[in-house]
Design an enzyme around this catalytic site. Structure first.
Site, mmCIF file in Angstrom:
data_model
loop_
_atom_site.group_PDB
_atom_site.id
_atom_site.type_symbol
_atom_site.label_atom_id
_atom_site.label_comp_id
_atom_site.label_asym_id
_atom_site.label_seq_id
_atom_site.Cartn_x
_atom_site.Cartn_y
_atom_site.Cartn_z
ATOM 1 N N SER A 137 0.862 -1.185 0.000
ATOM 2 C CA SER A 137 0.000 0.000 0.000
ATOM 3 C C SER A 137 0.892 1.226 0.000
ATOM 4 O O SER A 137 2.053 1.166 0.422
ATOM 5 C CB SER A 137 -0.885 0.011 1.258
ATOM 6 N N TYR A 150 -2.432 -1.069 10.256
ATOM 7 C CA TYR A 150 -2.309 -1.103 8.799
ATOM 8 C C TYR A 150 -0.993 -0.477 8.355
ATOM 9 O O TYR A 150 -0.266 -1.046 7.535
ATOM 10 C CB TYR A 150 -3.489 -0.357 8.170
ATOM 11 N N LYS A 154 1.929 -2.749 6.620
ATOM 12 C CA LYS A 154 2.202 -2.479 5.207
ATOM 13 C C LYS A 154 3.641 -2.014 4.998
ATOM 14 O O LYS A 154 4.257 -2.321 3.966
ATOM 15 C CB LYS A 154 1.205 -1.460 4.656
#
Length: 270
Positions: A137, A150, A154
């Site tokens: 991401s 997250y 990531k």
């Protein structure tokens, strides 16, 4: 890598980016084994693609972070030429993120990539060819406001992809790392239900940072990167510019992110 005639595996393929990658691979002449935890939805997506590309679609439901499931996907593909580690979760917000949310984020966003690489890379080294594509991401290059789980996992996904490329990229194992910003997926739609706090901030930061792309647009970019042999696939090209600016002056970049966060947290005028 030329994906025409290739045997590919795509995880997180019941919808979103994974389903789009599977579709574009099939359109390019590859055969695809699709995996996802949601077996019912996976079967429906596979049936749709099978109707359009008969004889080149298979699917196996399961958890992408489990070695047994990865082994089943590989067995279904017979001999994997390209593996798209696309399964991901976006859960856990602020310092209130639970231990369970941290654990699931590590398992799906990072461990799943490690498990797949362990299973595939030794064989690829013997053959002298193979392609590993990691869906990370833009959060893995920049950060993700609102969600430490997250953002951190990531970053780790990008780090693992870089390590793979540095270790095996000159020995026949091609590595590509996909780093989009906002994409019109169920994950983003679920974020629209957020109403307060860090969960709302996480969703707003994604949709405010740049254009929200269709999954097929993202799939086009990653297959172009695979064909060209480039490490990064950046559906939002501005991410590369932001990443360079961050590296050149991290303190200035953090100050800018603080201003961005404040702007999102402030109530609209009037």
């Amino acid at each position: 890598m030329d994906v025409s005639g290739a045997k590919a595996v795509v995880t997180g393929a019941a919808g979103g980016i994974g389903a789009a990658i599977a579709q574009r691979l099939l359109e390019a002449g590859a055969s695809v084994v699709m995996g996802d935890l949601d077996g019912r939805r996976l079967a429906a997506t596979a049936a749709r693609l099978e109707a359009e590309h008969p004889g080149r679609v298979d699917h196996v439901a399961g958890d992408a972070s489990e070695a047994e499931h990865i082994a089943a996907l590989i067995a279904a593909a017979d001999e994997v030429d390209a593996f798209f580690a696309n399964a991901g979760v976006f859960t856990g917000f602020g310092l209130d993120a639970t231990d369970g949310e941290w654990a699931s984020s590590w398992d799906v966003n990072v461990k799943a990539h490690v498990v797949a690489a362990r299973a595939l890379v030794p064989g690829w080294l013997e053959r002298g060819a193979g392609c590993f594509v990691s869906t990370a991401s833009a959060a893995g290059l920049l950060t993700q406001l609102g969600s430490p789980t997250y953002s951190v996992t990531k970053h780790a996904a990008v780090g693992f992809a870089e390590w793979l490329a540095a270790t095996y990229g000159d020995r026949g194992v091609q590595v590509c790392c996909l780093c989009p910003m906002g994409v019109r997926t169920d994950m983003l739609v679920a974020g629209e239900e957020a109403t307060q706090g860090d969960a709302l901030l996480g969703r707003q930061s994604v949709v405010s940072a740049g254009a929200t792309l269709d999954p097929l647009e993202v799939a086009d970019v990653v297959l172009e990167a695979v064909a060209a042999g480039t490490f990064f696939a950046l559906p939002h090209p501005e991410v590369g510019t932001m990443y360079a600016r961050k590296a050149a002056d991290t303190d200035h970049w953090i100050t800018g992110m603080q201003r961005f966060r404040t702007s999102l947290e402030s109530p609209p005028p009037g």
